[in-house]
Each structure stands twice: as structure tokens, then as C-alpha cells.
Design a protein around this motif. Structure first.
Motif, mmCIF file in Angstrom:
data_model
loop_
_atom_site.group_PDB
_atom_site.id
_atom_site.type_symbol
_atom_site.label_atom_id
_atom_site.label_comp_id
_atom_site.label_asym_id
_atom_site.label_seq_id
_atom_site.Cartn_x
_atom_site.Cartn_y
_atom_site.Cartn_z
ATOM 1 N N GLU A 274 0.795 -1.186 0.209
ATOM 2 C CA GLU A 274 -0.114 -0.024 0.030
ATOM 3 C C GLU A 274 0.913 1.099 0.159
ATOM 4 O O GLU A 274 1.833 1.416 0.666
ATOM 5 C CB GLU A 274 -0.865 0.041 1.211
ATOM 6 C CG GLU A 274 -1.870 1.104 1.277
ATOM 7 C CD GLU A 274 -2.797 1.031 2.506
ATOM 8 O OE1 GLU A 274 -3.157 2.417 2.923
ATOM 9 O OE2 GLU A 274 -2.991 -0.049 3.117
ATOM 10 N N ALA A 275 0.363 2.324 -0.958
ATOM 11 C CA ALA A 275 1.126 3.531 -0.674
ATOM 12 C C ALA A 275 0.664 4.440 0.129
ATOM 13 O O ALA A 275 -0.292 4.283 0.761
ATOM 14 C CB ALA A 275 1.027 4.242 -2.256
ATOM 15 N N ARG A 276 1.704 5.166 0.706
ATOM 16 C CA ARG A 276 1.356 6.204 1.893
ATOM 17 C C ARG A 276 1.613 7.669 1.349
ATOM 18 O O ARG A 276 2.157 7.949 0.182
ATOM 19 C CB ARG A 276 2.320 6.159 2.971
ATOM 20 C CG ARG A 276 2.090 4.650 4.049
ATOM 21 C CD ARG A 276 0.931 4.763 4.518
ATOM 22 N NE ARG A 276 0.707 3.473 5.022
ATOM 23 C CZ ARG A 276 -0.507 3.158 5.580
ATOM 24 N NH1 ARG A 276 -1.359 4.091 5.562
ATOM 25 N NH2 ARG A 276 -0.587 1.919 6.248
ATOM 26 N N ALA A 277 1.132 8.564 2.083
ATOM 27 C CA ALA A 277 0.959 9.806 1.770
ATOM 28 C C ALA A 277 2.197 10.350 1.393
ATOM 29 O O ALA A 277 2.876 11.493 0.714
ATOM 30 C CB ALA A 277 0.267 10.796 2.800
ATOM 31 N N GLU B 258 -5.158 10.516 6.803
ATOM 32 C CA GLU B 258 -3.801 10.021 6.413
ATOM 33 C C GLU B 258 -2.819 11.349 6.215
ATOM 34 O O GLU B 258 -1.577 11.462 6.513
ATOM 35 C CB GLU B 258 -3.688 9.251 5.047
ATOM 36 C CG GLU B 258 -2.320 8.581 4.783
ATOM 37 C CD GLU B 258 -2.466 7.627 3.685
ATOM 38 O OE1 GLU B 258 -1.723 8.024 2.702
ATOM 39 O OE2 GLU B 258 -3.356 6.661 3.425
ATOM 40 N N ILE B 259 -3.541 12.320 5.638
ATOM 41 C CA ILE B 259 -2.602 13.628 5.206
ATOM 42 C C ILE B 259 -2.240 14.072 6.628
ATOM 43 O O ILE B 259 -1.224 14.624 6.805
ATOM 44 C CB ILE B 259 -3.069 14.500 4.494
ATOM 45 C CG1 ILE B 259 -3.492 13.770 3.078
ATOM 46 C CG2 ILE B 259 -2.670 15.873 4.337
ATOM 47 C CD1 ILE B 259 -4.345 14.680 1.743
ATOM 48 N N VAL B 260 -3.347 14.171 7.388
ATOM 49 C CA VAL B 260 -3.033 15.059 8.717
ATOM 50 C C VAL B 260 -2.194 14.237 9.740
ATOM 51 O O VAL B 260 -1.276 14.662 10.103
ATOM 52 C CB VAL B 260 -4.309 15.110 9.476
ATOM 53 C CG1 VAL B 260 -4.315 15.518 10.961
ATOM 54 C CG2 VAL B 260 -5.499 16.082 8.814
ATOM 55 N N THR B 261 -2.248 12.876 9.991
ATOM 56 C CA THR B 261 -1.338 12.139 10.593
ATOM 57 C C THR B 261 0.097 11.916 9.887
ATOM 58 O O THR B 261 1.067 12.135 10.612
ATOM 59 C CB THR B 261 -1.797 10.694 11.069
ATOM 60 O OG1 THR B 261 -2.448 10.042 9.850
ATOM 61 C CG2 THR B 261 -3.115 11.148 11.982
ATOM 62 N N GLN B 262 0.118 11.302 8.834
ATOM 63 C CA GLN B 262 1.536 10.816 8.230
ATOM 64 C C GLN B 262 2.282 11.907 7.612
ATOM 65 O O GLN B 262 3.339 11.654 7.325
ATOM 66 C CB GLN B 262 1.178 9.772 7.032
ATOM 67 C CG GLN B 262 0.459 8.537 7.491
ATOM 68 C CD GLN B 262 1.454 7.870 8.233
ATOM 69 O OE1 GLN B 262 1.281 7.663 9.446
ATOM 70 N NE2 GLN B 262 2.480 7.438 7.837
#
Length: 152
Positions: free
Chosen positions: A20-23, A85-89
């Protein structure tokens, strides 16, 4: 037979989850696209709002529109998860730096930013739970407030 099928499903889930890709990369590479992230947040909010409207409209005849309602619900949840995801990662783990404890102004700004980021997470969750667009309004306003604070 059923046990083999369960093991196969678990193995497939593990393989796909691992790819899975991340931000963002978290290397840290030093290449950050803050403007892009804010643009993505606003686009996600707009998509959630449209999803909410479609869910409400299609719910006038839920038997005839069950599949479309389901698709709009999944779409709404996907975009709320993307905000999270944007907020945390991106922002919380990479861009918001721990302040020097002796710098009271930096500590205050840090706490304010964390409070806004937390509020975004809460209203993204509320947007997943219901179709009340008051939640996306608060979410949008909080992103805007954070963007202005973050730019300082």
C-alpha cells in the motif's frame, strides 16, 4: 477446505497491505509539497460533500438505489480516510516539529496546530459517520484556519 481458503485470503491480504502507498516517504527526503497537501484536503472535503448529497438524494428510493448508495458511502469514507492520512502521516509526523520547551511562543503555536489537526481528524470521522454537511463545513474551516497558521 474452508481453512485453506481462510489462509489464502489472509496471505493475499498481507501481500496487498504490504504494498500500500502512503502519503509521503518518511525517509526524510526534504521534499515536501505543502500546497499540494492543502489542495488535496480541500478536494477530499468537496468529494465528501458531493457524496453526502448523493447519498441523501438516492435514499429517496433506497431499494432502487442500494448499489449506488453503497458506492457513495464507500467513496465518502475513502476520502475521509485520506484526510486522516494527510493529517497524521504528513503534517503530524513530518511537518509539525517539536518545539524547544523554553520557547513559550513556539510551544503555544505547536499546541494550537495540534489542536487544529486533532479537530480535523474528529470532523473527518464525523463526516464518515453521517451525512450532515455541517461537519464538512467545520472541517473546511479548520483546514483553512490551520493553513493560515501553518504559513506563519
Amino acid at each position: 477446505m474452508r481453512r485453506r481458503l481462510l489462509l489464502l485470503c489472509a496471505a493475499a491480504t498481507t501481500v496487498f497491505a504490504a504494498t500500500e502507498a502512503r502519503a509521503h516517504c518518511e525517509i526524510p527526503c526534504g521534499i515536501y509539497g505543502d500546497d499540494l497537501r492543502f489542495s488535496m484536503l480541500y478536494e477530499d472535503i468537496t468529494t465528501i460533500e458531493k457524496s453526502m448529497k448523493m447519498i441523501v438524494d438516492l435514499s429517496a428510493d433506497p431499494a432502487a438505489n442500494a448499489n449506488q448508495i453503497t458506492r457513495w458511502v464507500l467513496n465518502k469514507e475513502h476520502h475521509a480516510d485520506h484526510i486522516r492520512e494527510i493529517v497524521t502521516q504528513y503534517f503530524m509526523t513530518q511537518r509539525i516539529k517539536l518545539p524547544d520547551p523554553s520557547d513559550t511562543m513556539a510551544v503555544e503555536a505547536y499546541r494550537d496546530n495540534l489542536a487544529m489537526l486533532h479537530k480535523m481528524l474528529v470532523y473527518a470521522m464525523k463526516s464518515k459517520q453521517m451525512t450532515d454537511q455541517a461537519n464538512t463545513k467545520v472541517l473546511h474551516d479548520t483546514v483553512h484556519e490551520f493553513e493560515e497558521s501553518y504559513a506563519k
